[in-house]
Design an enzyme around this catalytic site. Structure first.
Site, PDB file in Angstrom:
ATOM      1  N   ASN A   9       0.867  -1.184   0.000  1.00  4.22           N
ATOM      2  CA  ASN A   9       0.000   0.000   0.000  1.00  4.22           C
ATOM      3  C   ASN A   9       0.906   1.237   0.000  1.00  4.22           C
ATOM      4  O   ASN A   9       1.460   1.601   1.026  1.00  4.22           O
ATOM      5  CB  ASN A   9      -0.889  -0.014   1.255  1.00  4.22           C
ATOM      6  CG  ASN A   9      -1.725   1.249   1.363  1.00  4.22           C
ATOM      7  OD1 ASN A   9      -1.863   2.005   0.399  1.00  4.22           O
ATOM      8  ND2 ASN A   9      -2.298   1.483   2.543  1.00  4.22           N
ATOM      9  N   LYS A  11       0.037   4.220  -0.340  1.00  5.58           N
ATOM     10  CA  LYS A  11      -0.672   5.417   0.148  1.00  5.58           C
ATOM     11  C   LYS A  11      -0.460   6.564  -0.850  1.00  5.58           C
ATOM     12  O   LYS A  11      -0.366   6.307  -2.043  1.00  5.58           O
ATOM     13  CB  LYS A  11      -0.217   5.789   1.556  1.00  5.58           C
ATOM     14  CG  LYS A  11      -0.208   4.581   2.492  1.00  5.58           C
ATOM     15  CD  LYS A  11      -0.037   4.952   3.916  1.00  5.58           C
ATOM     16  CE  LYS A  11       0.137   3.668   4.735  1.00  5.58           C
ATOM     17  NZ  LYS A  11      -0.108   3.841   6.133  1.00  5.58           N
ATOM     18  N   GLU A  97      -6.989   4.966   7.760  1.00  6.93           N
ATOM     19  CA  GLU A  97      -6.773   6.374   7.386  1.00  6.93           C
ATOM     20  C   GLU A  97      -8.021   6.941   6.726  1.00  6.93           C
ATOM     21  O   GLU A  97      -8.354   8.123   6.907  1.00  6.93           O
ATOM     22  CB  GLU A  97      -5.542   6.483   6.465  1.00  6.93           C
ATOM     23  CG  GLU A  97      -4.259   6.300   7.269  1.00  6.93           C
ATOM     24  CD  GLU A  97      -3.097   5.706   6.496  1.00  6.93           C
ATOM     25  OE1 GLU A  97      -3.135   5.693   5.255  1.00  6.93           O
ATOM     26  OE2 GLU A  97      -2.149   5.233   7.157  1.00  6.93           O
ATOM     27  N   GLU A 166      -5.748  -4.784  10.845  1.00  4.03           N
ATOM     28  CA  GLU A 166      -4.752  -3.726  11.001  1.00  4.03           C
ATOM     29  C   GLU A 166      -5.043  -2.929  12.271  1.00  4.03           C
ATOM     30  O   GLU A 166      -5.840  -1.973  12.245  1.00  4.03           O
ATOM     31  CB  GLU A 166      -4.809  -2.778   9.801  1.00  4.03           C
ATOM     32  CG  GLU A 166      -4.446  -3.423   8.488  1.00  4.03           C
ATOM     33  CD  GLU A 166      -3.773  -2.417   7.561  1.00  4.03           C
ATOM     34  OE1 GLU A 166      -2.645  -2.684   7.154  1.00  4.03           O
ATOM     35  OE2 GLU A 166      -4.364  -1.364   7.279  1.00  4.03           O
TER      36      GLU A 166
END
Ligand code: PEP
Length: 249
Positions: A9, A11, A97, A166
């Site tokens: 990932n 991001k 997030e 997570e």
């Protein structure tokens, strides 16, 4: 038989040029590697170029988000069909997030999971508790609630959905959960899936751990009976360290 799965990932990182360079460096590092499915999730802007670079290799492409409608007047959004068009097989949904910074709730995530499945994308559904929730002994309850709401009225094929546990306190902090804690929660998630679906489906769903995974700790996580792989943020940004994680054995 659950094939191990390692997901990068990125991001909101990397220019097009950086992404291309990463792809060119990663390919030879993983060319002779087998037995682990590898997925890279760049930002939307790099999807098409990465799809071209990975074409003909075993590395698959994923997105980091989608909107649940297929097309229309939704300024700034990207549809599941567009992701398929760009070469994606997977999509990360419910990342902490997005839950915390973008305010996505379980109703929104449920819609997104459904839309992904309708478009034949494989959702990587992220769940996990905050530090405060863990300290208040609410970790299981929180994860159970997220799963219940995010998967409400949703059915999927055995390999059609991936779950990533997570813990929020472990993401990007350098403080990973212990492999025992990851196993404990992932085992719980699998039992809960057996309860809301059935044991056969639960045994076939891949459940990943995510949170400060690196080359040093990956083998320990992969040694746990219910941990099927990892969702990797920071340590996926360099081809060498990501390849080191994929080659954990
Ligand atoms: C993530 O972005 O999902 C993640 C787990 O990040 P990191 O590996 O940096 O903790």
């Amino acid at each position: 038989m659950r094939t191990p799965l390692i997901v990068a990932n990125w991001k909101m990182n990397k220019s097009l040029k950086d992404a291309e360079q990463y792809g060119q460096e990663l390919l030879p590092l993983l060319a002779d590697h087998s037995g682990v499915e590898v997925v890279v999730c760049p930002p939307f802007t790099s999807l098409t170029v990465m799809s071209r670079i990975f074409a003909g290799s075993k590395i698959k492409l994923g997105a980091q988000n989608l909107f649940w409608e297929m097309k229309g007047a939704y300024t700034g959004e990207i549809s599941p069909a567009m992701l398929v068009d760009a070469g994606c097989t997977y999509v990360i949904l419910g990342h902490s997030e997005r839950r915390q910074i973008m305010g996505e709730n379980d109703t929104i995530i449920n819609r997104k999971v459904r839309a992904a499945l309708d478009a034949e994308l494989i959702p990587i559904l992220c769940v996990g508790e905050t530090l405060q929730e863990r300290e208040n002994n609410r970790a299981r309850e929180v994860v159970k609630e997220q799963l219940t709401r995010d998967l409400k009225n949703i059915t999927f094929a055995p390999q059609g959905l991936v779950i990533a546990y997570e813990p929020v306190w472990a993401i990007g902090t350098g403080v990973n959960a212990s492999s025992d804690d990851a196993q404990e929660m992932i085992g719980f998630i699998r039992s809960y899936l057996a309860k809301i679906y059935d044991r056969e489906l639960a045994n076939s769903v891949r459940i990943l751990y995510g949170g400060s995974v690196n080359e040093e700790n990956i083998a320990e996580f992969m040694g746990e009976v219910d941990v099927d792989g990892a969702l990797v943020g920071g340590a996926s940004l360099q081809p060498n360290s990501f390849a080191g994680i994929v080659r954990f054995k």
